[in-house]
Enzyme design. Structure first.
Site, PDB file in Angstrom:
ATOM      1  N   LYS A 141       0.906  -1.496   0.158  1.00 24.61           N
ATOM      2  CA  LYS A 141      -0.058   0.261   0.001  1.00 24.61           C
ATOM      3  C   LYS A 141       0.992   1.747   0.389  1.00 24.61           C
ATOM      4  O   LYS A 141       2.263   1.361   0.620  1.00 24.61           O
ATOM      5  CB  LYS A 141      -0.945  -0.132   1.040  1.00 24.61           C
ATOM      6  N   ASP A 160      -3.662   4.018  -2.030  1.00 23.66           N
ATOM      7  CA  ASP A 160      -4.418   5.021  -0.473  1.00 23.66           C
ATOM      8  C   ASP A 160      -4.668   6.467  -0.517  1.00 23.66           C
ATOM      9  O   ASP A 160      -3.813   6.733  -0.142  1.00 23.66           O
ATOM     10  CB  ASP A 160      -3.472   4.344   0.675  1.00 23.66           C
ATOM     11  N   LYS A 172      -7.540   8.383  -0.304  1.00 22.18           N
ATOM     12  CA  LYS A 172      -8.762   8.712  -0.483  1.00 22.18           C
ATOM     13  C   LYS A 172      -9.357  10.041  -0.943  1.00 22.18           C
ATOM     14  O   LYS A 172      -9.947  11.155  -0.150  1.00 22.18           O
ATOM     15  CB  LYS A 172      -8.187   8.884   1.559  1.00 22.18           C
ATOM     16  N   ASP A 206     -14.213  14.559  -3.618  1.00 22.10           N
ATOM     17  CA  ASP A 206     -13.747  16.576  -4.325  1.00 22.10           C
ATOM     18  C   ASP A 206     -15.785  16.202  -5.106  1.00 22.10           C
ATOM     19  O   ASP A 206     -15.803  14.665  -4.600  1.00 22.10           O
ATOM     20  CB  ASP A 206     -12.702  16.810  -4.906  1.00 22.10           C
ATOM     21  N   ILE A 207     -15.753  17.103  -5.758  1.00 20.78           N
ATOM     22  CA  ILE A 207     -16.713  17.258  -6.492  1.00 20.78           C
ATOM     23  C   ILE A 207     -16.589  15.937  -7.462  1.00 20.78           C
ATOM     24  O   ILE A 207     -15.289  15.528  -7.954  1.00 20.78           O
ATOM     25  CB  ILE A 207     -16.558  18.370  -7.524  1.00 20.78           C
ATOM     26  N   PRO A 208     -17.616  15.724  -8.003  1.00 19.92           N
ATOM     27  CA  PRO A 208     -18.126  14.365  -9.136  1.00 19.92           C
ATOM     28  C   PRO A 208     -16.858  14.376 -10.186  1.00 19.92           C
ATOM     29  O   PRO A 208     -15.964  13.872 -10.675  1.00 19.92           O
ATOM     30  CB  PRO A 208     -19.291  14.390  -9.301  1.00 19.92           C
ATOM     31  N   ASN A 209     -17.089  15.611 -10.956  1.00 21.22           N
ATOM     32  CA  ASN A 209     -16.518  16.128 -11.904  1.00 21.22           C
ATOM     33  C   ASN A 209     -14.489  15.777 -11.328  1.00 21.22           C
ATOM     34  O   ASN A 209     -13.581  15.059 -12.907  1.00 21.22           O
ATOM     35  CB  ASN A 209     -16.575  17.442 -12.889  1.00 21.22           C
ATOM     36  N   ARG A 258      -2.487  -6.763  14.241  1.00 22.89           N
ATOM     37  CA  ARG A 258      -2.300  -6.259  15.594  1.00 22.89           C
ATOM     38  C   ARG A 258      -1.437  -8.261  15.464  1.00 22.89           C
ATOM     39  O   ARG A 258      -2.659  -8.886  15.643  1.00 22.89           O
ATOM     40  CB  ARG A 258      -1.894  -5.761  16.269  1.00 22.89           C
ATOM     41  N   GLY A 303       0.842  -2.264   9.111  1.00 23.35           N
ATOM     42  CA  GLY A 303       2.178  -0.772   8.713  1.00 23.35           C
ATOM     43  C   GLY A 303       3.270  -2.035   9.154  1.00 23.35           C
ATOM     44  O   GLY A 303       3.525  -2.923   9.299  1.00 23.35           O
TER      45      GLY A 303
HETATM   46  O1  C5P Z   1       0.670   0.086  11.119  1.00 28.97           O
HETATM   47  P1  C5P Z   1      -0.353   0.215  10.803  1.00 28.97           P
HETATM   48  O2  C5P Z   1      -0.766  -1.410  10.520  1.00 28.97           O
HETATM   49  O3  C5P Z   1      -1.009   0.905  12.553  1.00 28.97           O
HETATM   50  O4  C5P Z   1      -0.733   1.059   9.095  1.00 28.97           O
HETATM   51  C1  C5P Z   1      -1.489   1.082   9.452  1.00 28.97           C
HETATM   52  C2  C5P Z   1      -2.242   1.446   7.288  1.00 28.97           C
HETATM   53  O5  C5P Z   1      -3.326   1.679   7.699  1.00 28.97           O
HETATM   54  C3  C5P Z   1      -2.158   2.275   7.894  1.00 28.97           C
HETATM   55  O6  C5P Z   1      -1.128   3.077   6.195  1.00 28.97           O
HETATM   56  C4  C5P Z   1      -2.606   3.711   8.256  1.00 28.97           C
HETATM   57  O7  C5P Z   1      -2.637   4.458   6.946  1.00 28.97           O
HETATM   58  C5  C5P Z   1      -4.302   3.231   7.482  1.00 28.97           C
HETATM   59  N1  C5P Z   1      -5.961   2.531   7.488  1.00 28.97           N
HETATM   60  C6  C5P Z   1      -5.527   2.667   9.136  1.00 28.97           C
HETATM   61  N2  C5P Z   1      -7.477   3.020   9.064  1.00 28.97           N
HETATM   62  C7  C5P Z   1      -7.761   3.816   8.452  1.00 28.97           C
HETATM   63  C8  C5P Z   1      -7.829   3.779   7.357  1.00 28.97           C
HETATM   64  C9  C5P Z   1      -6.745   3.056   7.048  1.00 28.97           C
HETATM   65  O8  C5P Z   1      -5.459   2.407   9.618  1.00 28.97           O
HETATM   66  N3  C5P Z   1      -9.739   3.281   8.491  1.00 28.97           N
END
Ligand code: C5P
Length: 232
Positions: free
Chosen positions: A32, A59, A61, A64-67, A181, A210
């Protein structure tokens, strides 16, 4: 695409991400790329990592406006990413426009998933500050259903929400879940968490991991542990 582990490469430079991924040798994990790395290095980082054989979830996210979102998605589809995303709160017109923009002339397109409520948003903040009434889980389900009805392929959510999303939107609607985790590790700033094995039981389609991998002493071993628990 089936169940997979996606590594959140939250780095701020090309040097950092390349030296991290070099440790994996011939193994090319699904990765990602978020705002930090994309805004630091620009679209070339996506092209380079794609050329090295990685599948990419971009990622950014969009909201904004549709266009504007339609034209942005058209650019992203030319980058040949595998998954990209937007905020469901932009509404169905924006999500439908995004899908139009994302679809290439040959009819193919990357998967598009929606953020419902950020996992950092609490019930209280949603009601009191954002002025969105109701139970946060109902709002998440309702946003997910709106995304599905707009043609979007799935949502980003906590593993703990994956079952409910599948109940409401069907098992084919993708759940891409951060907040993962190992059971012997600290939670950090994530609150709604699950282990890779639990995320599998709960029905997540993809886990986004992450720091349990990027900050591990042995990232390759940590990645392999995620794959063993979630995919195998
Ligand atoms: O380090 P960690 O495992 O917490 O990373 C999770 C990843 O997922 C990060 O890049 C974070 O920005 C992303 N993320 C999140 N929760 C969300 C959307 C994205 O933790 N709702």
């Amino acid at each position: 695409m089936g169940k997979d582990v996606i590594i959140a490469c939250d780095f701020s430079s090309k040097e950092q991400v390349m030296s991290f991924l070099d440790r994996f040798g011939d193994v090319k994990p699904f990765i990602k790329i978020g705002m930090e790395l994309y805004f630091a290095e620009g679209p070339d980082i996506v092209r380079e990592l794609k050329a090295r054989g990685h599948k990419i979830f971009l990622d950014l996210k969009c909201h904004d406006i549709p266009n504007t979102v339609k034209k942005t998605m058209s650019v992203l589809s030319r980058l040949d990413v595998d998954i990209t995303n937007l905020h469901a709160s932009g509404g169905s017109a924006m999500m439908k426009a995004a899908l139009e923009g994302l679809t290439r002339p040959d009819g193919t397109r990357p998967l598009l998933i929606a953020v419902t409520q950020l996992t950092s948003t609490s019930q209280e903040v949603m009601n009191e500050e954002l002025k969105i009434a109701g139970d946060i889980n109902d709002v998440i389900s309702s946003y997910a259903l709106n995304a599905k009805d707009s043609g979007v392929d799935g949502v980003v959510c906590s593993p703990l929400e994956a079952g409910k999303i599948h109940d409401v939107c069907g098992s084919g609607f993708l759940t891409v879940t951060p907040g993962v985790r190992f059971d012997d590790a600290s939670k950090g700033d994530q609150s709604r968490i699950a282990t890779p094995a639990r995320a599998k039981e709960l029905g997540s389609d993809y886990i986004v991991v992450g720091r349990p991998i990027t900050a591990a002493e042995d990232p390759v071993a940590a990645y392999e542990r995620c794959v063993r628990e979630f995919v195998d």
